[in-house]
Design an enzyme around this catalytic site. Structure first.
Site, PDB file in Angstrom:
ATOM      1  N   HIS A   1       0.851  -1.183   0.000  1.00 45.75           N
ATOM      2  CA  HIS A   1       0.000   0.000   0.000  1.00 45.75           C
ATOM      3  C   HIS A   1       0.885   1.230   0.000  1.00 45.75           C
ATOM      4  O   HIS A   1       1.808   1.335   0.794  1.00 45.75           O
ATOM      5  CB  HIS A   1      -0.898   0.015   1.235  1.00 45.75           C
ATOM      6  CG  HIS A   1      -1.979  -1.005   1.189  1.00 45.75           C
ATOM      7  ND1 HIS A   1      -3.073  -0.869   0.374  1.00 45.75           N
ATOM      8  CD2 HIS A   1      -2.120  -2.197   1.817  1.00 45.75           C
ATOM      9  CE1 HIS A   1      -3.861  -1.924   0.524  1.00 45.75           C
ATOM     10  NE2 HIS A   1      -3.296  -2.753   1.390  1.00 45.75           N
TER      11      HIS A   1
ATOM     12  N   CYS B   1      -0.764   1.959  -5.067  1.00 42.88           N
ATOM     13  CA  CYS B   1      -1.470   3.171  -5.446  1.00 42.88           C
ATOM     14  C   CYS B   1      -0.444   4.276  -5.706  1.00 42.88           C
ATOM     15  O   CYS B   1       0.563   4.361  -5.005  1.00 42.88           O
ATOM     16  CB  CYS B   1      -2.420   3.601  -4.346  1.00 42.88           C
ATOM     17  SG  CYS B   1      -3.706   2.400  -4.061  1.00 42.88           S
TER      18      CYS B   1
END
Lengths: 395, 599
Positions: free
Chosen positions: A149, A191
């Site tokens: 992440h 991301c």
């Protein structure tokens, strides 16, 4: 080119195709560093991503001793896993990625920012085993894959700390300074992944990421029995290409082919490629230059003794040749050499193409100025606040 | 309802409480909107008039207060600030930066390799003049190529060598690079023979007929010069190639430095330099493993079936390899391990094809590059030294003979920086034991591979000359590597201000520099083994400094983070301090004004 933003890639390719004499890869060994950084069961897909990549590089011939696998959590043995001891990257559950021949080098809480940086720069404690070290040299190509992440210019490790794009860039520069790689392919699936490679400044690094600034990277699909998503989209489509096209280590597919196969609609984010630090034309860079292990080979007879002055070897071996014959032969070679030096001019300009990329990007005067102003402003506001309160208090 | 919490009389004096009540009635409507504690000026003025002011402060109280404020400031400045500074600064030991940079740019050591060549000319009358001519020719060649690191120096061998055999031994300290023996030979013209096991080179020349004495000696001089050139030419090329990057400084990010490096490179390249060879040297350099004081050699027997079950590797190694290894021992040490692996299959992507003409299974060159089945063959080493693998592969009887058509001598190939592979074809019923006679050709191939991997030049047939040349090459390599590591460290220290530098790094760097200059001196003296030893220490120390484990850069902190850490801590502490001194200054100013007005 599926995307207008990739026009830059085309321009660069044409620019870089000029010095083709440098195009041939000079590496003698391949290394892979595969890192998943997230913890907890619902991040199953990140471990599946990294294990899929592990399977691929192993399939293409990189030995376990040259793969550093960093698995941040043990989902295979998680009590919530319906299929204990396995990790799947697809709902059809055809391939058990956690099969019988897997070597995890850093596991669980060993996967930290510090250990990752130490691994890259080889500043490890003296008792570190060989399997936990990246023993590369200036002839090694390194493939670095990271997933987890992340956000703008950072990637979270273990849900506790984060590595910034600056840290990775500095670590790569240290590797470059110590000549610890020949070329590097950096691939990241998280991301806002493209921000992670935006700060690199060391030469010979090719970088690709799954999504642009302010874009999320999504998972591909979930397995209802496992109960969580099993793979991310960007990794899924990379794997799809590698599995269907790159069958074995002698495959001739290039990185340009792989990058052209990216479809932003399918991936649901805009994958990025950074080529300005890389010197070869992507159309000439084989996928197996990074993901495979193709050793260059010198067969006795063509490689070992090609460079010898055959005449003098013959003389050394005792064959007697008269002086006249010898001179005649030497004259021939001189002429040959002189002929070959005539094009040395352009050759030397091509050879001397040293890297002259941008210096450190983030030391930008303007942003620094505004940063200072804002900091000073914040301090001033606090002081005024305290002052007002104390005025009230006094009156 | 308590309006003025500062006035103690408000609650217990009845007269004042009635005024408050009257006031309340007057401003009730406004008070409803305003929070308690807020009053307009008129109210305040009336209230002030009714309240009793606190007694004026006693001078000691004021003095005490000033002392309190002063002591807080003193503690903050003289204890707090230094403490904060001491606990947050990163320790950076001083490094000799300029010296490190100079080393990395190759300014401090002009690498030279003086080679002493002895000439023995028992039957030549004017040997000295011949030597002079040859020396002249060599010096001319050197002047032409200004930067050649090699300097050949000729010397006539002591005439009374036979009479006093102790003499040359005493002079062995001077390290004769090679011994030329000039022998008259009537049968052939000029030719030379290199003794493969000594440093002796025999030069045969036609015996001078009385008529053309001078022309013969001129021809001989030329021939000798050319022979010397040929003997050391390959090594020179290699060492020049090694030394070049040192000056061109590839690690520098400074774009300006590259054109100057090019100029240097162009200047250094003699015009007649065979340019085509650069690629060749590059290729040969890519084969050579990095220098290390010790290597680990792994000899593996991989057989596709269960046969042969054992091999005479120990005696084969001691017989065919140990002499070579002991000859190499001044350069590096070797440890050896062996293994046998049964039912070892080559990787699945390699498919030999049957060649009708050769009546054999053949491997193409592409096959060879993925021949090593790294997924299944246990080739990972646990030793910390660089590992070189030598693999003897015995194919399955159904696939025998397995040959590599492009190989000329034996079915073997070399993997750069990794090791060598030899395919051994046995007949269809292999014995269960490989005798060391069977292993002999394979061991010889492995010896050739080992020399090639270590970087010994293949050229002169004489092993001692090749090993000498390897020593020179390796000492050049460690010098370059140590000084470039120093340069990298210097650039790193400059580039990353957040990195801490412990004192050990500083001592290592100084050690490294000291040994570098010692090595340089030894080189100039011509004792290359000692130079290699010194260079090795220099390299080790430089690496130790660079890879110091505490020198991991701090995780990057943006300024916002620093602000966020410090503000909650320092804000509440510093505001009372600042306000205190502000009030004090205001009071002093007011006092001074008052006293000025009074006077």
């Amino acid at each position: 080119m599926k995307l207008s933003a990739w026009g830059g890639l085309a321009v660069l390719s044409t620019l870089l195709s000029a010095p083709t004499c440098l195009a041939h890869s000079q590496h003698t060994s391949n290394w892979a560093v595969l890192v998943s950084t997230s913890r907890f069961w619902f991040n199953y897909r990140h471990l599946a991503n990294v294990l899929s990549m592990y399977r691929t590089v192993k399939r293409l011939g990189i030995p376990d001793s040259q793969i550093i696998l960093m698995l941040s959590d043990d989902v295979a043995c998680n009590p919530r896993n319906t299929f204990p001891g396995t990790v799947y990257n697809n709902a059809d559950r055809a391939i058990d990625l956690y099969g019988d021949n897997i070597e995890v080098d850093y596991r669980g809480y060993e996967v930290t920012v510090e250990n990752f940086i130490r691994l890259l720069t080889d500043r490890v404690p003296p008792d570190t085993p060989r399997s936990k070290r990246l023993l590369t040299d200036d002839r090694s190509n390194i493939f670095i894959y990271m997933t987890g992440h992340g956000g703008n210019e950072f990637l979270k490790f273990q849900d506790a700390e984060e590595i910034s794009a600056f840290d990775i860039a500095d670590a790569f520069q240290q590797m470059f300074e110590k000549k610890r790689y020949n070329e590097m392919l950096f691939m990241i699936d998280t991301c806002q992944a493209n921000t992670m490679y935006s700060k690199f400044y060391s030469p010979n690094i090719l970088a690709t990421g799954s999504s642009e600034l302010d874009q999320s990277s999504y998972s591909h699909h979930a397995d209802n029995d496992v109960g969580v998503a099993v793979i991310d989209r960007y990794t899924y489509f990379n794997l799809e290409y590698l599995e269907t096209h790159v069958k074995n280590a002698s495959s001739k597919h290039t990185l340009a082919d792989l990058f052209n196969s990216y479809d932003p609609v399918k991936i649901a984010s805009t994958p990025g490629i950074r080529t300005d630090l890389f010197q070869r034309d992507l159309k000439e860079v084989l996928i197996t230059d990074f993901l495979g292990n193709v050793q260059s080979v010198e067969v006795d007879g063509d490689g070992m003794r090609l460079d010898e002055d055959l005449l003098s070897l013959a003389r050394g071996a005792g064959y007697n040749i008269s002086e006249a014959e010898w001179k005649e032969a030497m004259r021939g070679t001189r002429e040959f050499y002189e002929a070959s030096t005539s094009d040395s001019g352009e050759r030397s300009t091509a050879e001397s193409r040293t890297w002259a990329g941008p210096a450190r990007v983030y030391k930008d005067g303007e942003t620094d100025f505004w940063r200072t102003v804002m900091s000073a402003g914040a301090v001033a506001v606090c002081f005024v606040g305290y002052w007002l309160m104390s005025m009230v208090d006094k009156s | 309802m308590l309006r003025r919490p500062t006035s103690p009389s408000a609650s217990n004096s009845s007269s004042s409480s009635s005024t408050v009540a009257a006031m309340d009635a007057k401003s009730a409507s406004r008070d409803a909107a305003l929070p308690s504690g807020f009053q307009d000026d008129t109210d305040a003025a009336t209230a002030e008039a009714t309240y009793k002011l606190p007694p004026p402060e006693a001078p000691e109280t004021i003095r005490t207060r000033s002392w309190v404020i002063a002591s807080f400031w003193i503690v903050a400045i003289f204890l707090g600030l230094p403490l904060w500074h001491a606990t947050t600064t990163i320790y950076r030991a001083p490094l000799p930066m300029q010296e490190m940079q100079n080393w990395s740019e190759g300014k401090l050591c002009k690498t030279e390799f003086p080679l002493l060549v002895e000439v023995e000319a028992p039957s030549l009358p004017e040997a000295e003049s011949l030597l002079k001519t040859v020396q002249h020719a060599l010096d001319d060649a050197n002047d032409f190529a200004a930067h050649k690191p090699h300097h050949l120096r000729l010397r006539l061998a002591a005439k009374e060598a036979k009479a006093a055999p102790e003499d040359p031994k005493a002079e062995k300290g001077e390290n004769v690079a090679c011994l030329l023996r000039l022998l008259p030979d009537s049968r052939n013209g000029f030719n030379h023979t290199v003794h493969s096991s000594s440093r002796t080179v025999d030069i045969h020349y036609p015996p001078p007929s009385s008529s053309s004495q001078s022309s013969i000696s001129a021809g001989l001089a030329k021939f000798v010069a050319e022979i010397l050139e040929v003997l050391f030419w390959q090594e020179q090329e290699l060492i020049e190639h090694l030394l070049l990057p040192q000056t061109s400084n590839p690690g520098s990010l400074n774009a300006l430095s590259s054109p100057t490096a090019d100029e240097a490179r162009d200047k250094k390249t003699p015009p007649a330099r065979p340019r085509a060879l650069t690629a060749d040297i590059n290729r040969r350099m890519s084969r050579v493993v990095k220098y290390s004081p010790s290597y680990h050699l792994t000899f593996s027997l991989f057989t596709a079936t269960s046969l042969p079950a054992s091999w005479d590797i120990e005696s084969a190694i001691s017989q065919y390899l140990t002499p070579l290894l002991s000859a190499l021992s001044p350069i590096s040490n070797f440890t050896i391990s062996t293994q046998v692996q049964y039912y070892a299959s080559i990787s699945s992507s390699v498919t030999p094809t049957f060649d009708e003409q050769l009546n054999a299974w053949t491997l193409k060159k592409e096959d060879l590059s993925s021949f090593i089945n790294s997924a299944e063959w246990p080739l990972a080493s646990i030793s910390n030294d660089p590992n070189l693998n030598f693999i003897l592969y015995i194919p399955h009887p159904s696939m025998t003979p397995l040959v590599i058509p492009s190989a000329s001598r034996s079915d073997s190939f070399l993997l750069p920086q990794w090791g060598g592979v030899t395919i051994l074809n046995l007949d269809h019923n292999p014995a269960s034991h490989l005798s060391h006679a069977t292993l002999k050709p394979a061991m010889e191939t492995f010896a050739t591979h080992l020399l090639a991997l270590l970087g010994a030049p293949p050229h002169p047939a004489s092993l001692p000359i090749r090993l000498d040349s390897l020593t020179r090459q390796r000492s050049a390599e460690v010098l370059v590597s140590a000084s470039s590591t120093l340069g990298s460290l210097q650039r790193l220290v400059n580039a990353l201000p957040s990195i801490s530098i412990p004192a050990t790094v500083s001592t290592s760097v100084r050690d490294s520099i000291r040994h570098l200059s010692l090595a340089c001196e030894e080189l100039r003296k011509g004792s290359f083994v000692k130079a290699l030893e010194m260079g090795r220490v220099a390299q080790e120390e430089a690496e130790k400094a660079f890879f110091e484990r505490t020198m991991v850069a701090q995780v990057y902190f943006p300024d916002e983070h620093k602000l966020a850490v410090y503000l909650p801590l320092l804000g509440p502490v510093s505001v009372p301090l600042v306000l205190g001194i502000f009030r004090e200054v205001k009071r002093v100013l007011a006092e001074r004004k008052a006293s000025r007005a009074a006077s």
